[in-house]
Design a protein around this motif. Structure first.
Motif, mmCIF file in Angstrom:
data_model
loop_
_atom_site.group_PDB
_atom_site.id
_atom_site.type_symbol
_atom_site.label_atom_id
_atom_site.label_comp_id
_atom_site.label_asym_id
_atom_site.label_seq_id
_atom_site.Cartn_x
_atom_site.Cartn_y
_atom_site.Cartn_z
ATOM 1 N N GLN A 183 2.724 -2.557 6.668
ATOM 2 C CA GLN A 183 2.531 -1.125 6.850
ATOM 3 C C GLN A 183 1.135 -0.795 7.370
ATOM 4 O OE1 GLN A 183 3.269 -0.041 2.667
ATOM 5 N NE2 GLN A 183 1.332 1.071 2.683
ATOM 6 N N SER A 184 0.203 -1.760 7.344
ATOM 7 C CA SER A 184 -1.104 -1.553 7.969
ATOM 8 C C SER A 184 -1.275 -2.415 9.215
ATOM 9 C CB SER A 184 -2.239 -1.848 6.980
ATOM 10 O OG SER A 184 -2.200 -3.190 6.540
ATOM 11 N N VAL A 228 -8.556 -5.516 13.229
ATOM 12 C CA VAL A 228 -7.305 -5.873 12.562
ATOM 13 C C VAL A 228 -7.577 -6.567 11.233
ATOM 14 C CG1 VAL A 228 -5.221 -7.295 12.724
ATOM 15 C CG2 VAL A 228 -5.990 -5.981 14.713
ATOM 16 N N ILE A 229 -8.518 -7.515 11.231
ATOM 17 C CA ILE A 229 -8.856 -8.202 9.976
ATOM 18 C C ILE A 229 -9.450 -7.212 8.974
ATOM 19 C CG2 ILE A 229 -10.333 -9.957 8.926
ATOM 20 C CD1 ILE A 229 -10.115 -11.564 11.506
ATOM 21 N N GLY A 230 -10.301 -6.317 9.463
ATOM 22 C CA GLY A 230 -10.905 -5.317 8.585
ATOM 23 C C GLY A 230 -9.872 -4.400 7.969
ATOM 24 N N VAL A 231 -8.899 -3.986 8.763
ATOM 25 C CA VAL A 231 -7.822 -3.129 8.251
ATOM 26 C C VAL A 231 -7.047 -3.844 7.159
ATOM 27 C CG1 VAL A 231 -5.557 -2.195 8.864
ATOM 28 C CG2 VAL A 231 -7.550 -1.652 10.272
ATOM 29 N N ALA A 232 -6.715 -5.134 7.377
ATOM 30 C CA ALA A 232 -5.959 -5.900 6.382
ATOM 31 C C ALA A 232 -6.748 -6.040 5.080
ATOM 32 C CB ALA A 232 -5.608 -7.277 6.948
ATOM 33 N N CYS A 233 -8.041 -6.358 5.190
ATOM 34 C CA CYS A 233 -8.871 -6.517 3.989
ATOM 35 C C CYS A 233 -9.017 -5.189 3.245
ATOM 36 C CB CYS A 233 -10.239 -7.065 4.369
ATOM 37 S SG CYS A 233 -10.214 -8.781 4.929
ATOM 38 N N LEU A 234 -9.212 -4.117 3.990
ATOM 39 C CA LEU A 234 -9.320 -2.802 3.362
ATOM 40 C C LEU A 234 -8.033 -2.438 2.634
ATOM 41 C CD1 LEU A 234 -10.937 -0.183 2.919
ATOM 42 C CD2 LEU A 234 -9.985 0.662 5.083
ATOM 43 N N HIS A 235 -6.901 -2.705 3.263
ATOM 44 C CA HIS A 235 -5.600 -2.406 2.666
ATOM 45 C C HIS A 235 -5.414 -3.172 1.358
ATOM 46 C CE1 HIS A 235 -0.932 -2.198 3.263
ATOM 47 N NE2 HIS A 235 -1.336 -1.659 2.136
ATOM 48 N N LEU A 236 -5.682 -4.477 1.384
ATOM 49 C CA LEU A 236 -5.506 -5.288 0.179
ATOM 50 C C LEU A 236 -6.467 -4.852 -0.919
ATOM 51 C CD1 LEU A 236 -5.071 -8.817 1.801
ATOM 52 C CD2 LEU A 236 -3.281 -7.379 0.815
ATOM 53 N N GLY A 237 -7.708 -4.535 -0.544
ATOM 54 C CA GLY A 237 -8.678 -4.070 -1.523
ATOM 55 C C GLY A 237 -8.266 -2.761 -2.163
ATOM 56 N N LEU A 238 -7.762 -1.839 -1.351
ATOM 57 C CA LEU A 238 -7.322 -0.542 -1.885
ATOM 58 C C LEU A 238 -6.063 -0.688 -2.732
ATOM 59 C CD1 LEU A 238 -8.030 1.851 1.129
ATOM 60 C CD2 LEU A 238 -9.340 1.619 -0.998
ATOM 61 N N ASN A 239 -5.198 -1.655 -2.385
ATOM 62 C CA ASN A 239 -4.027 -1.919 -3.237
ATOM 63 C C ASN A 239 -4.467 -2.308 -4.647
ATOM 64 O OD1 ASN A 239 -2.022 -1.374 -1.403
ATOM 65 N ND2 ASN A 239 -1.502 -3.500 -0.968
ATOM 66 N N MET A 276 -6.247 5.536 11.114
ATOM 67 C CA MET A 276 -6.411 4.110 11.361
ATOM 68 C C MET A 276 -6.136 3.735 12.809
ATOM 69 S SD MET A 276 -4.436 0.845 9.762
ATOM 70 C CE MET A 276 -3.088 1.088 10.911
ATOM 71 N N MET A 277 -5.053 4.244 13.374
ATOM 72 C CA MET A 277 -4.694 3.851 14.727
ATOM 73 C C MET A 277 -5.682 4.377 15.762
ATOM 74 S SD MET A 277 -0.501 3.966 14.681
ATOM 75 C CE MET A 277 -0.392 3.304 16.356
ATOM 76 N N SER A 278 -6.154 5.608 15.576
ATOM 77 C CA SER A 278 -7.164 6.120 16.514
ATOM 78 C C SER A 278 -8.481 5.372 16.335
ATOM 79 C CB SER A 278 -7.370 7.625 16.315
ATOM 80 O OG SER A 278 -7.945 7.902 15.049
ATOM 81 N N GLY A 279 -8.806 4.991 15.072
ATOM 82 C CA GLY A 279 -10.024 4.241 14.825
ATOM 83 C C GLY A 279 -10.001 2.875 15.476
ATOM 84 N N VAL A 280 -8.878 2.169 15.337
ATOM 85 C CA VAL A 280 -8.741 0.855 15.968
ATOM 86 C C VAL A 280 -8.796 0.998 17.491
ATOM 87 C CG1 VAL A 280 -7.154 -1.073 16.363
ATOM 88 C CG2 VAL A 280 -7.469 -0.165 14.047
ATOM 89 N N TYR A 281 -8.122 1.997 18.013
ATOM 90 C CA TYR A 281 -8.100 2.235 19.459
ATOM 91 C C TYR A 281 -9.514 2.489 19.979
ATOM 92 C CZ TYR A 281 -6.311 4.101 23.900
ATOM 93 O OH TYR A 281 -6.039 4.321 25.232
ATOM 94 N N LEU A 289 6.382 7.139 9.521
ATOM 95 C CA LEU A 289 7.270 6.063 9.081
ATOM 96 C C LEU A 289 6.618 5.198 8.001
ATOM 97 C CD1 LEU A 289 8.963 4.991 12.434
ATOM 98 C CD2 LEU A 289 9.904 6.375 10.573
ATOM 99 N N VAL A 290 5.305 5.038 8.062
ATOM 100 C CA VAL A 290 4.616 4.347 6.969
ATOM 101 C C VAL A 290 4.686 5.204 5.708
ATOM 102 C CG1 VAL A 290 2.418 3.438 6.148
ATOM 103 C CG2 VAL A 290 3.083 3.085 8.525
#
Length: 342
Positions: free
Chosen positions: A15-16, A43-54, A163-168, A189-190
């Motif tokens: 979902q991220s 992409v790696i930063g988004v994944a780490c942030l997601h797992l940390g926030l979980n 997130m998507m605008s930030g990555v872009y 959808l997320v």
């Protein structure tokens, strides 16, 4: 550390990661200065942030509910809720160890953010700060939006437009209307994943003192109406973007969507199935809990069935797979548009 990766619920990473990878695909050959280092770091930063926030959500969630309330929920058989943080309820880990794991994941995300700042400048910190504030506010004080029925709004902003605008922007240094159109669709959808979860877990959530959007909707009918809207509006957004392409195709590369993006409508039957299945659930209608090949990957479903959570995970995984299919189609379509149509 492998245990903490498991505890951080990597099953939710699509979902991220899928929205992030979609933003990467949309940024490629789209007029800006594409930077591969920024793409990988983002992409790696988004994944780490997601797992940390979980994990941080687990900490807040665990602190809010009393041991007696958790035990009562467990005794009543609401396994969909109790599998969230078994490492805490079993005593396998302490809340202090949990916070250390959170710090590690957020620290890794900060390193990735520093790489992007070095490439794009300080403006990207606006996205980072917003993500941290909104992400922590999901379960943390003083706002505790997830406990006030606004968690879905947080998810929409976090995993969609923000997130998507930030990555872009991190990758190209620019923004355009195409990322705006599609980030809103993907964000909804997320959000659908979390909202479907809240519908399925509305009773145990109430017993734990957590108010969700499902509770705000009140009746079963209201819950399903909102589910239908969340599931259908993303396709309407894409259709609207394509309609605008026909109105002004000379501007289509930056402001509208090429008609080939209508390929995402192939996912619509899965969204319709999910709404109907949730409708059956809230109205206590018995349905067969059996995954079908067209529903997408389901992991070890027999293990879920033995654990008694098949009723929960079938619907949750379908919601997750809708995001996966939707994003994968956008990625493929964007490749076709950029390579063969432009």
């Amino acid at each position: 550390m492998s245990n903490w990766y498991k505890n951080a619920r990597p099953i939710s990473l699509p979902q991220s990661l899928l929205p992030a990878l979609t933003a990467v695909a949309l940024s490629y050959n789209d007029g800006g200065e594409f930077n591969w280092i920024a793409a990988i770091a983002s992409v790696i930063g988004v994944a780490c942030l997601h797992l940390g926030l979980n994990l941080l959500d687990d900490w807040f969630d665990y602190k809010v509910g009393s041991a007696e309330a958790r035990q009562k929920v467990a005794n009543e058989g609401f396994r969909g809720r109790m599998i969230k943080y078994p490492y805490l309820t079993s005593g396998e880990a302490t809340t202090g160890q949990l916070l250390c794991a959170v710090a590690c994941y957020l620290g890794a995300a900060a390193v990735c953010g520093a790489v992007v700042v070095a490439i794009r400048g300080w403006m990207i910190l606006g996205w980072v700060a917003a993500a941290l504030i909104i992400g922590v506010s999901y379960s943390g004080g003083p706002l505790k939006l997830g406990f006030r029925g606004l968690g879905e709004l947080v998810i929409f902003i976090m995993f969609g437009p923000l997130m998507m605008s930030g990555v872009y922007y991190a990758i190209t240094g620019t923004l355009d209307w195409k990322i705006t159109w599609l980030s809103m669709a993907v964000g909804l959808l997320v959000t659908n994943i979390v909202y479907s979860h809240s519908v399925l877990d509305s009773i145990p959530d109430a017993k734990m003192g957590k108010k969700t959007m499902a509770h705000l909707m009140g009746s079963a009918k209201g819950q399903i109406v909102l589910s239908a809207l969340i599931n259908i509006i993303p396709y309407i957004i894409v259709i609207a973007g394509v309609v605008l392409w026909f109105v002004g195709p000379e501007q289509s590369e930056q402001t509208h969507l090429h008609p080939i993006y209508l390929a995402v409508l192939a996912v619509l039957p899965l969204s319709v199935w999910l709404v109907r299945s949730l409708n059956a659930y809230v109205n206590n209608v018995e349905v067969m809990i059996e995954p079908k090949p067209w529903m997408g990957p389901m992991g070890d479903f027999e293990a879920y069935r033995k654990a008694g959570v098949d009723w929960f995970l079938l619907r949750w995984l379908v919601a997750r797979n809708i995001v996966q299919f939707f994003c994968m189609i956008i990625i493929v379509v964007n490749f076709i548009v950029n390579i063969f149509i432009k």
